[in-house]
Design a protein around this motif. Sequence first.
Motif, PDB file in Angstrom:
ATOM      1  N   LYS A  86      -4.244 -14.251  39.751  1.00 45.12           N
ATOM      2  CA  LYS A  86      -5.689 -14.106  40.706  1.00 45.12           C
ATOM      3  C   LYS A  86      -6.095 -15.056  40.974  1.00 45.12           C
ATOM      4  O   LYS A  86      -6.952 -15.756  42.212  1.00 45.12           O
ATOM      5  N   ASN A 104      -4.415 -12.161  35.601  1.00 43.01           N
ATOM      6  CA  ASN A 104      -6.016 -12.530  36.007  1.00 43.01           C
ATOM      7  C   ASN A 104      -6.105 -14.095  36.676  1.00 43.01           C
ATOM      8  O   ASN A 104      -6.349 -14.065  37.471  1.00 43.01           O
ATOM      9  N   TYR A 147      -4.735  -8.839  46.087  1.00 39.50           N
ATOM     10  CA  TYR A 147      -6.074  -9.303  45.796  1.00 39.50           C
ATOM     11  C   TYR A 147      -6.767 -10.434  47.143  1.00 39.50           C
ATOM     12  O   TYR A 147      -6.060 -11.083  47.242  1.00 39.50           O
TER      13      TYR A 147
END
Length: 352
Positions: free
Chosen positions: A276, A273, A110
């Motif tokens: 990230k 998520n 990421y």
Amino acid sequence: MKKLFMASLLGSAIALSTSAMAQDLKALEEAARKEGTVNSVGMPDAWANWKGTWDDLAKKYGLKHSDTDMSSAQEIAKFEAEKDNASADIGDVGAAFGPIAANKGVTQAYKPSTWDQVPAWAKDQDGHWALAYTGTIAFIINKDLVKEGERPTTWHDLEKGTYKVAIGDVGTAAQAANGVLAAAIAYKGDEANIEPGLQLFTKLAQQKRLSLANPTIQTLEKGEVEVGVVWDFNGLSYRDQIDPKRFEVLIPSDGSITSGYTTIINKYAKHPNAAKLAREYIFSDAGQTNLAIGHARPIRAEHLKLPADVQAKLLPNEQYKAAQPIKNAEAWEATSKALPQKWQEQVIIEME
């Protein structure tokens, strides 16, 4: 006319790119909110002020957080062992361990939106790891236990002292391994030749002056460490938390090493998520300032204007004249793998 047309096209492209990035970030935030949790390893509250970032992520995005503190090697081993039963989403490891984790295939990539402001030497081109902050090996000296005239300012000073020196577990901790490398550099060694550093600590062990205490806030507060080898940000944090008058923190003037720490996102993360988004925030102005509050030098320091009181938490620039970054990462990776066995065979054996 042509130049105006090209400038217009370029402006439109930048606007579209910025708009797309904003949409991507909004989608990431929404996905992270749904996951609701981010579990870390090796990112405890007191280390480099991670607490500030976890608190911000809770307030801004409702993310619950827990951390299990462990060494860089242990973090990677955990990712690898647990696989689909992952209990950790993100970790923070020493710079040398970022490529190791990526090569083992336990990370996912990421790139935060501030990616272009991270120096090339400090990141993986695919985004599997990137240093968020740097650390330079320093001494922390308990002034109550070490007399003024005997306090070391160089590695060479350690040879002639009467105090004990604590470096921690060279076999598992990046801080301790980099401490040996910093000593080697002061004695004209390098990433491929760490022998001069080992010789210094062997001498200390023979003199019964190598302490097996790990230089942590607890051991320092209890008076179990006279001189400790630590990252500058840890030493400054410990000093300020315990008693600024009791401790002195300095960079040895005959040589030191500047490295850093990188987040790694678990390939098998249950909350990818959220992990990230945590990295995104860590590389934002607010996240970078949080690290500076914890006495760590932000990787985007050149692009930040830190408040004066935060800037004051860092050591003066002149302290870093003899410090150098890792120049040969491949050699250091090989050397650091061999270091634990050499430490046992050459140094620890002298204490038995």
